[in-house]
Each structure stands twice: as C-alpha cells, then as structure tokens.
Design an enzyme around this catalytic site. Structure first.
Site, PDB file in Angstrom:
ATOM      1  N   CYS A 260       0.843  -1.191   0.000  1.00  0.00           N
ATOM      2  CA  CYS A 260       0.000   0.000   0.000  1.00  0.00           C
ATOM      3  C   CYS A 260       0.880   1.243   0.000  1.00  0.00           C
ATOM      4  O   CYS A 260       1.814   1.367   0.810  1.00  0.00           O
ATOM      5  CB  CYS A 260      -0.897  -0.008   1.229  1.00  0.00           C
ATOM      6  SG  CYS A 260      -1.799   1.544   1.453  1.00  0.00           S
ATOM      7  N   CYS A 286      -6.396   1.059   6.749  1.00  0.00           N
ATOM      8  CA  CYS A 286      -5.224   1.806   6.291  1.00  0.00           C
ATOM      9  C   CYS A 286      -4.907   2.922   7.298  1.00  0.00           C
ATOM     10  O   CYS A 286      -3.754   3.093   7.717  1.00  0.00           O
ATOM     11  CB  CYS A 286      -5.516   2.394   4.915  1.00  0.00           C
ATOM     12  SG  CYS A 286      -4.057   2.925   4.018  1.00  0.00           S
TER      13      CYS A 286
END
Lengths: 616, 245
Positions: A260, A286
């Site tokens: 990511c 996240c």
C-alpha cells in the site's frame, strides 16, 4: 336522577393519534410484519448454508441495485442495542455508505461506528473488512446477482432444479472457458464457491481476495439480493471452498511485491489509487495502520497470502496430479445381459391425448391412422420392442411421423412413455425398469450411460461455448475435475471426429453445420457411453458433408463396443451403419430383420414400398 | 462319414409382390443339397432357375419360407433359417463368405481397407489382416497404386478382384460365389480361378454359380443343374455338362 353533571371532554383526533403513537413500536422504514418475513428467510438461510431462500422483498427508499437487499437484512436484524457500520468499496465516508448509515440509524435508533471492532453489524458492498470479524458479529453483504447459474440458465425453475440435483457442470464450464481464453481465472467478483459441501453460491460482491477469508469465519455472513428477492447465508465456522480444477490452483488478486502506497501494508486487498499507485481498499484499516492501532500479526495470519499468484505453483499443480490417458475410458468393458443385450426395450408406447392404452384399438398400419377413433388421441408409437448388444447397431427406419423419433425420445427421457419398459445392464444389472426411475436419475443416466446425437446440433450443443467447453460440460458433469485431463480428452475426441484442433477453443456458433455435428458427436462420446442413440444424424447436412459424417460414425461404431440405435428415414444411412433394423409404420413395428435382407427381400407391403421408393 | 459343412433340406422361397397386385413368385420349390469340406459344388442352369436365390437363402439375404439350412461350425451344427438376426450377423463375418458380381464395399473406403476388414472379421489381428490382404491383392494382380483409392472409382474388373480378395482372405468355412469372375479379362480370370481352386485344397466348402462352363469343368467337384426352382440333375462336371466343346 338528573342528567349527569359531569361532562366528559370530547377527545380530539390529534389526541387519539398521539396516544396510539405513544403505545406503538417506534416507526421505521419496515413494519414488524416485513421484518418477520426477513427474519424467517434469514433463519432458513442459516439452516441451509449457501441455499438461496426467496423472500418478500419490499420497495426500499433506495434504488434497486443500490443495496436494497442488504438494507432490508440489516433493518430486519437490528435491535436498539446494536451498533452498525456501513461501508461501500471499503470506505465508510462514501456518499452511498453515509446515506445508508443515516437511513438505518434514523429508522432503527441504533448506534453507529466506523470502527469494525466496535460494531455488531457491518453492512458492506464489495469488501469484507480487513479487521478480522469475531464471534457474534454479523456481516451483511449487498448482492447484485444472487444466482450463480443465471449466466448459463435463464429459467428460474431450471436453476432450482440444477441446485437440487447439484448439477453444476455449467459453472465448471464457465471456469474452463475462462482458463482457455485467458490462461488463468480472471473472474474477480462473484467467484463460485461450494458452501458446506453442498450448494454452489456466488460470492458477489466481494473480490477473490476475500473468498478464502469466508472459509470457517467466526462471524455470520448474510447475503441479501433485493432485486432477485433472495437471502442466503454462511453461518459461523462453515466450509467455503472456491471451485477450482485439481490442477489449477485457486489464486487471489495481487502479487507478492504488492504494498500500500499509504500505509505500507502488504497483506491487504489493494486497489488502484491516483498516480498509478496502489492503496488499501479498506480505508479504516489503512488509517489505523498509520496510527499503529492494528493487530498486524493476527491480520497477517488470516490474510490469503498463500493464494497469491505463483507461476511455480501452477506448474507444480499441473504436473503433480497423475493424469488419466485420454483414451483410458474406452477400455471400460460394456456389460451385457445373460441374453446378450446392453439395452432392452419392451412394448414401448406413447399416446398423446386421452385414453392411454384404451385409445390404441383402431389405430396402426391396419387402419392407416394414428388417431384413435374412440378418444381422438394420437397413438404416436405402440408396442415397440427390441434389444441391442454391445458393438451392435440397430436401425429404426420409417417415414416421417412413423413414430421412430418418439421411441427415441422416450428412451432418452425427453418424453414419458405411456406404456412399456426399458432396461440397461448398467442399471440394477438389467432388472430395473429405467422408465420407473425419477427424473433426476434419468438425467444422471444421460451423463455417462446413454449418449444422444440430435438431428439439429443446436439441440445438443451450447452454441456460445467453445468446442472443448461443450465436451468439458459432459466430462465435468461426470465428475472430471482435472483441467489438463479434460483438455487432453477433448482434444482426443475432436481429433477422432476430425475437427481441426486449432478450432478447439472457438465458440461452436462459428462452426459450419457439418463441424457442429462432429462436435456434437464428440460430446455424445465424451464419457464413452455404453448406449449411443443417433436421431437422423446426417439429415440436416448437404450430401458431401453428410457422407463425411456417415463415414465418421461408421468408423467410430466399428472401433468401440457401444450399443447403438440409429433412427433415420434414409436407407443409405441405415445400410451404412447397422446390421439389423426395424421398420416402423404408423407407430408400429411392421417388420424386422437383417438390414440387407430387409433391403433385398422385404416382406411387408409397407417395407416393399419403402424399398422401391429408395431405389428410384 | 463326416457330416457336410452345409446341409440344405426342403428349402422353399416364395416372393409376394405387394406393389404389383400381390402376386407371388416362387423361386425355390424344396431343394436338398450338401456341401462337404473341401468340396466345390457348382450350380448350373438358365437364368431364373433359382441358383442365386439358393445362395442368398443360405446367406440369409433372402429369408426362406420353409426348409432348413444347417451349417457345421466349431460349436456344432447351426440352423440358419431360424437363427436370431444378431447371431446370423455375427456368423456371416466369421463362418460364411459371400462374393457377388457386385462389390458391396462401404462408401469411401479403399481396397486395402475392405480386404483387411474382412480378414479382421474372421479373427485376424490388425497387422496380420493387412499382410494377408496385401498378399491376396497381389495374387489377383491389383495395381498397388490403387490399394488406397476409393473403391467407387475402380473399374468393374478391379472392383470384382477386390471383392474376390475380400471373400477369400483368411477364408471362411463356407464360401458362396455368385458369378465372381464374370467381369474379368482372360488373364485376371485365370488368376482368380487359380485362387478359387486353391481354396478347395485348404478345405473350404464352396457353393458357386458360374455362367461359363469352362470354369465349372475346371473347379467343380460336383455340378448341380437347376431348372425352375428344382434340382434337375447332379453329378460330375462331365456327366452334367458333357465334354468340352
């Protein structure tokens, strides 16, 4: 006594309504009756994992296809003590998610959260939250298309029949076609899974990444499809296995180098972010990763990392399984009854219309009519009997309307015979009347015991599927689960029927009539059936192509021990393929004998006319 | 005495022609006949006397109306007129061969395949059958270039030789010959007759119809003359046909 001195105050309409309101349940989008309907369906769905339970889907204040099914499930499920979380595309703050959440909270007066750990119910589209769900949490998924068979079967009742019989070969064919066309599975959402070893379910809307995370999950997962009016469920700790060929490993999206761009996670489902980068699809996860507020170890253990694409594993899987040779089936002996036959037919009759057997007198070649003078019913065939030995081909000849195709359709099970019985040595040793079996058992027979070649290839083939895929359909129905084995067998059969192998992966509708018929023959032979029924196999073809197909059939019949029945009005076909034949006229067998004897020395007046006509 | 290979008793055959006002035509009025192992029996007589009908009744291309046809096989005697169709179809390939004037090969197959298939039907392995077929076609001097050509493009004489080769390769117990050499030129006729003559030495029982008396004189151990569906006379070729002109 005087008139009363107390005057009761006349209640106002508003007052009455206010009093009623105070006693009633809080008003929500759904009334209690609707919620009960949803809960009943949900309980059934939990009891039968993966089975689609129909329910009375209501109109919702959202457009169908915007989560009306999931919304109904959530509303039906929630109580005042619940805490709800709504995500759309992994995001709590999207317009759709925000609106749905506000709708739910306003309707049910429950608490809301964006933290998966705090919620009791998650309504989601596209994702299972990255945070592993625990016991007592419920995941509600909004399902766009509930029926895994919808793409291949339009009829709802036929889909239900296929589920009931666990007849999922068409789903295997769609996986096969995906592999053939793309070299690997490209289906991302809606991957088919087998739930609890029984029902095949689609996992729309979640990506393949989340499929292994459903397996033995601690939480209850509910699927709601508002448009299709279906609810289905995966109860806690239930087996969920993605359908895969034995030698083609299941893979999730992503690759081993994925990361990511925002939080640096490598064990989450990533989506494309602006600037060509990739980022976590689950924004809550996240963000919490950046904050250091996650149990990364627990998460990594549950991530489907071992399913990441790995070319080496593909090769290993393809070679590890010992494959059957493509011709191995042919070594299967064809069992014969003590009297020598494989297929025996006794006294078969078919009457269309009232009366049954009572309609028969007064019909037949003697009176020249098939219409019963007593009841007006049409006696399409009556008292037809024969038996066929392994390696033998029997002909059924007669002009159009003589009843020969009716007999064949009765044998296959496309029509129910009015009278008679049929025996196969593979069914109960030849002592069980096949006509007495139920529809499901009859269909199972067509998979590996009885092959049928239709006059029109369109009746026997799925036109938009490739030639190989059509053969795969029969093989997967018979339990073949090895992709390379299926490819080998399909190539072997197509070579036998002289279809060029470079056409193997082309859809059948791009084929010529003669090629289609060859593919249909290959499909009928896929599981090397002990009995092969040919219904006017060359009739729709022009002379030169018909000759080629005829040669092929003669060769194929000569080299195997199949018992064959050939139906034709064409003496040339019967002469080329069979040793013995029956002559039918107005629904009856008028003569039988060796084929060359019937041709050279016909006895019955009708046969003599037929032969004279053929010679002309 | 060893029982004959073929034994025909009181064989009758009548045709009913339904398409022509149902009239009846009788071609065999009770025929008795034996053929022993290695014996060559020739049928003589004018056209329409019932010679071919007899062959076809034995082969069951015609279904006789009465009488018996008994074939001696390894499994004992078999009565052919009442034999179930399936058994008859199996027996035909193995035990009795039929060579007619016309080749009845499956369409679009070549001489090699036709002859080898006949050999395989009589129990030869695939490779043995091909060897035997090649040998047989060579004996009949069929040009090797034609072995894999579609039979339908062959000339009449070539087809007839293919037919003889198919009927005689790995010969069956009983061979029925219906004017097998009628379309052949003298040289090929000679080769074919030699081949047929060699069959008797191998113990094959032959029942044959020839139109030419020479062939009968050369091959036949016995000649039977037919007349109007009955046996008129039988004996040696000399007795029945007289001396060669």
């Amino acid at each position: 006594m005087t008139v009363t001195d107390t005057v009761t105050e006349t209640p106002t309409t508003a007052g009455v309504l206010a009093a009623l309101d105070a006693e009633s349940f809080p008003r929500g989008i759904l009334d209690e009756g609707s919620k009960r309907e949803i809960r009943r369906a949900t309980l059934t769905a939990v009891c039968v994992p993966g089975y689609q339970v129909p329910f009375g889907s209501r109109e919702m204040p959202v457009a169908r296809g915007w989560g009306s099914g999931g919304l109904q499930l959530t509303l039906g499920l929630l109580g005042g003590h619940d805490t709800v979380k709504v995500i759309d595309q992994g995001d709590d703050d999207g317009v759709n998610a925000t609106n749905l959440r506000r709708l739910i909270v306003d309707s049910e007066h429950c608490a809301q959260t964006q933290d998966t750990r705090d919620c009791s119910v998650v309504q989601s589209r596209h994702r299972i939250p990255e945070e592993p769900l625990i016991d007592d949490q419920v995941l509600v998924l909004q399902v766009p298309v509930a029926e895994p068979l919808r793409g291949v079967q339009k009829s709802v009742s036929e889909c239900a029949r296929m589920h009931a019989e666990a007849d999922y070969s068409m789903i295997w064919v769609s996986l096969y076609e995906d592999l053939v066309r793309n070299g690997m599975i490209t289906k991302t959402t809606g991957y088919p899974v087998l739930v609890n070893g029984r029902y095949v379910m689609v996992t729309t809307p979640i990506p393949r990444w989340d499929v292994p995370r459903l397996n033995n999950a601690a939480s209850l997962t509910l699927f709601g499809a508002g448009r299709e009016k279906r609810i289905f469920a995966v109860p806690p700790y239930t087996r969920v296995e993605p359908l895969t060929f034995d030698d083609v490993p299941f893979e999730v999206e992503g690759d081993t180098a994925q990361r990511c761009a925002r939080c640096g996670s490598s064990d989450t489902f990533l989506v494309e972010a602006p600037g060509g980068r990739t980022a976590c699809s689950d924004i809550e996860w996240c963000t919490r990763t950046l904050d250091g507020d996650v149990d990364t170890r627990n998460h990594a253990e549950r991530s489907p990392l071992r399913f990441l694409p790995d070319p080496a594993r593909r090769v290993r899987a393809a070679t590890a399984v010992k494959r059957r040779g493509p011709a191995e089936l042919e070594a299967r002996p064809v069992p014969a009854h003590a009297d020598g036959w494989t297929l025996a037919v006794r006294g078969v009759g078919k009457v269309h219309g009232p009366g049954g057997a009572d309609a028969v007198p007064g019909t037949g070649p003697g009176t020249g009519t098939a219409i019963s003078p007593r009841t007006g019913a049409v006696v399409a065939a009556w008292d037809v009997g024969f038996d066929v030995a392994p390696g033998e081909a029997l002909g059924l000849i007669g002009e159009s309307g003589s009843g020969k195709s009716t007999v064949l359709r009765c044998l296959v099970g496309e029509e129910t015979a009015t009278a008679g019985s049929m025996f196969l040595t593979t069914v109960g040793g030849g002592d069980t009347d096949v006509f007495g079996l139920d529809a499901a058992e009859r269909r199972a027979l067509r998979v590996d015991t009885v092959g049928l070649v239709h006059q029109n290839p369109a009746d026997g083939l799925t036109m938009k599927v490739s030639a190989g895929g059509n053969i795969a359909e029969r093989l997967t129905a018979a339990g073949w689960r090895n992709y390379h084995e299926i490819r080998d067998r399909a190539a072997y059969l197509l070579e036998k029927v002289e279809v060029p192998l470079e056409r193997m992966d082309d859809p059948v509708h791009t084929f010529s009539g003669g090629m289609r018929q060859r593919v249909q023959i290959a499909k009928a032979l896929a599981t090397d059936p002990r009995v092969l029924l040919l219904d006017e196999p060359t009739t729709g073809l022009d002379a030169s192509v018909a000759a080629g197909v005829l040669d092929l059939l003669r060769k194929l019949l000569a080299e195997r021990d199949t018992a064959a029945v050939v139906v034709s009005h064409d003496f040339a076909v019967i002469e080329a393929l069979t040793d013995r034949c029956l002559v039918m006229n107005v629904g009856r067998v008028v003569e039988s004998g060796l084929t060359d004897q019937l041709f050279q020395d016909p006895h019955h007046p009708y046969t003599q006319r037929l032969v004279a006509a053929a010679r002309r | 005495m060893i029982s004959p290979i073929l034994s025909v008793r009181a064989l009758r055959k009548t045709f009913t022609l339904h398409t022509i006002d149902g009239r009846t035509v009788t071609s065999l009025h009770g025929v008795d006949l034996d053929v022993a192992e290695g014996e060559h029996v020739a049928l003589a007589g004018p056209s329409g006397a019932g010679k071919s009908s007899l062959l076809r009744c034995v082969h069951r291309s015609y279904l006789p109306d009465g009488g018996t046809v008994t074939l001696r096989t390894d499994d004992g005697p078999v009565e052919l007129t009442s034999l179930p169709d399936r058994e008859m179809a199996r027996l035909r390939g193995r035990e009795l061969g039929y060579v007619s004037q016309f080749l009845s090969a499956p369409p679009r197959t070549g001489p090699m395949d036709v002859v080898a298939a006949a050999g395989r039907r009589r129990g030869m392995s695939r490779s043995d059958a091909r060897d035997a077929a090649a040998d047989s076609l060579r004996r009949l001097a069929l040009d090797e270039a034609l072995w894999d050509v579609d039979c339908s493009v062959l000339s009449g004489g070539e087809r007839q030789r293919v037919n003889i080769a198919a009927g005689t390769v790995n010969p069956p117990r009983l061979l029925l010959l219906d004017e097998p050499v009628s379309a052949l030129d003298p040289a090929n006729r000679e080769r074919a007759l030699e081949l047929i003559a060699s069959l008797s030495a191998q113990g094959v029982a032959v029942l044959a119809v020839f139109h030419d008396l020479d062939a009968m004189r050369r091959l036949a151990s016995r000649v039977i003359r037919f007349s109007e569906g009955r046996i008129a006379q039988q004996g040696s070729a000399f007795d029945v046909l007289g001396a060669a002109a």
